[in-house]
Design a protein around this motif. Sequence first.
Motif, PDB file in Angstrom:
ATOM      1  N   LYS A 171      -7.665   3.932  -2.855  1.00 20.12           N
ATOM      2  CA  LYS A 171      -6.408   3.419  -2.327  1.00 20.12           C
ATOM      3  C   LYS A 171      -5.502   3.075  -3.497  1.00 20.12           C
ATOM      4  CE  LYS A 171      -7.622   1.436   2.181  1.00 20.12           C
ATOM      5  NZ  LYS A 171      -7.598   0.196   3.006  1.00 20.12           N
ATOM      6  N   SER A 172      -4.200   3.173  -3.260  1.00 15.15           N
ATOM      7  CA  SER A 172      -3.245   2.804  -4.303  1.00 15.15           C
ATOM      8  C   SER A 172      -2.226   1.831  -3.729  1.00 15.15           C
ATOM      9  CB  SER A 172      -2.537   4.046  -4.852  1.00 15.15           C
ATOM     10  OG  SER A 172      -1.808   4.709  -3.832  1.00 15.15           O
ATOM     11  N   TYR A 173      -1.770   0.912  -4.580  1.00 11.45           N
ATOM     12  CA  TYR A 173      -0.833  -0.126  -4.166  1.00 11.45           C
ATOM     13  C   TYR A 173       0.310  -0.193  -5.174  1.00 11.45           C
ATOM     14  CZ  TYR A 173      -4.930  -1.545  -1.468  1.00 11.45           C
ATOM     15  OH  TYR A 173      -6.017  -1.564  -0.636  1.00 11.45           O
ATOM     16  N   GLU A 179       0.840  -1.198   0.000  1.00 13.30           N
ATOM     17  CA  GLU A 179       0.000   0.000   0.000  1.00 13.30           C
ATOM     18  C   GLU A 179       0.875   1.248   0.000  1.00 13.30           C
ATOM     19  OE1 GLU A 179      -3.797   1.984   2.393  1.00 13.30           O
ATOM     20  OE2 GLU A 179      -2.968   0.046   3.017  1.00 13.30           O
ATOM     21  N   HIS A 228     -13.896   6.572  -1.760  1.00 12.72           N
ATOM     22  CA  HIS A 228     -12.928   5.532  -1.411  1.00 12.72           C
ATOM     23  C   HIS A 228     -11.873   5.431  -2.504  1.00 12.72           C
ATOM     24  CE1 HIS A 228     -11.235   1.788   0.100  1.00 12.72           C
ATOM     25  NE2 HIS A 228     -11.300   1.321  -1.133  1.00 12.72           N
ATOM     26  N   THR A 288     -11.191  -2.207  -8.988  1.00 16.61           N
ATOM     27  CA  THR A 288      -9.733  -2.130  -8.941  1.00 16.61           C
ATOM     28  C   THR A 288      -9.164  -2.217 -10.346  1.00 16.61           C
ATOM     29  OG1 THR A 288      -9.563  -4.520  -8.630  1.00 16.61           O
ATOM     30  CG2 THR A 288      -9.564  -3.160  -6.650  1.00 16.61           C
ATOM     31  N   PHE A 339       1.049   5.649   0.157  1.00 13.88           N
ATOM     32  CA  PHE A 339       0.333   6.749   0.800  1.00 13.88           C
ATOM     33  C   PHE A 339       0.635   8.085   0.116  1.00 13.88           C
ATOM     34  CE2 PHE A 339       0.984   3.389   3.900  1.00 13.88           C
ATOM     35  CZ  PHE A 339      -0.304   3.194   4.367  1.00 13.88           C
TER      36      PHE A 339
END
Length: 251
Positions: A235-237, A181, A233, A200, A183
């Motif tokens: 998120k990045s990975y 993950e 929502h 995703t 940030f």
Amino acid sequence: MILGEKIKARRKELGYNADFLAEKTGLSRSTIFRYEKGDIEKIPTEILSIIAQALSTTPSLLMGWNTDGLVDEITTISQELPRAKQQLVLEFAKKQLEINTVSNIPEENPSVLSFPQKTTTLFEVRGITEVAAGIGFGYDDTDTYTVFTDEEPPTHDFATMINGDSMEPTYHNGDMLYLKETFGSQFSGQLLVVAIEDRTYFKKVYQEGNQLRLVSLNPSYKDLYFHLDEYTHFKSYQVVGTFTPVYPNEL
């Protein structure tokens, strides 16, 4: 027992009413009843497959065809698996077919040939559902499974399977990605898996103001655009590695 009667018997065995089966199959309640009563004798193959899947069985069992049950059992179990695990079953079956073809093993004596034994250290890797190299798939971090690799994994949070061909020729359908993950909030072409709401994507990610542009390596796919202020929502990975799963039974 005719086909319609078998459909009805299986439905009642599972405790389904006609409304529930209609919802699962996308058919109308009246159509379900007409099939069961035999008013419609010839059910299209694709419709029969949908009904069989909804009833956790197979078309051949509903049709009463004579089988040894093994293929039907494999099909029934596979239908209950999430998509990522179905992909693993498919890849394993393909590999077994390849081994059988190359070795020319007679069906009636599958152990006629012996192969040298070797010791291979396998590493367990936790996988989570799948990631789309295409148009996007839902992400559910409660749906986990285990795959194996014969190379020591890098430091990562989890792994996920690629589904699609939009990142070819570098990344292939069925390959696994190691993810960590991130940030950060600025993206300038990094290879990332991004989760936007319940979808995703595996793409090269560019940030242009408050907009994300997701770019495929495969030129057949158009860029995707997302305005971040429209989503709650995100998120990045970071992709920290990739591997092709190894199946213990093949070693």
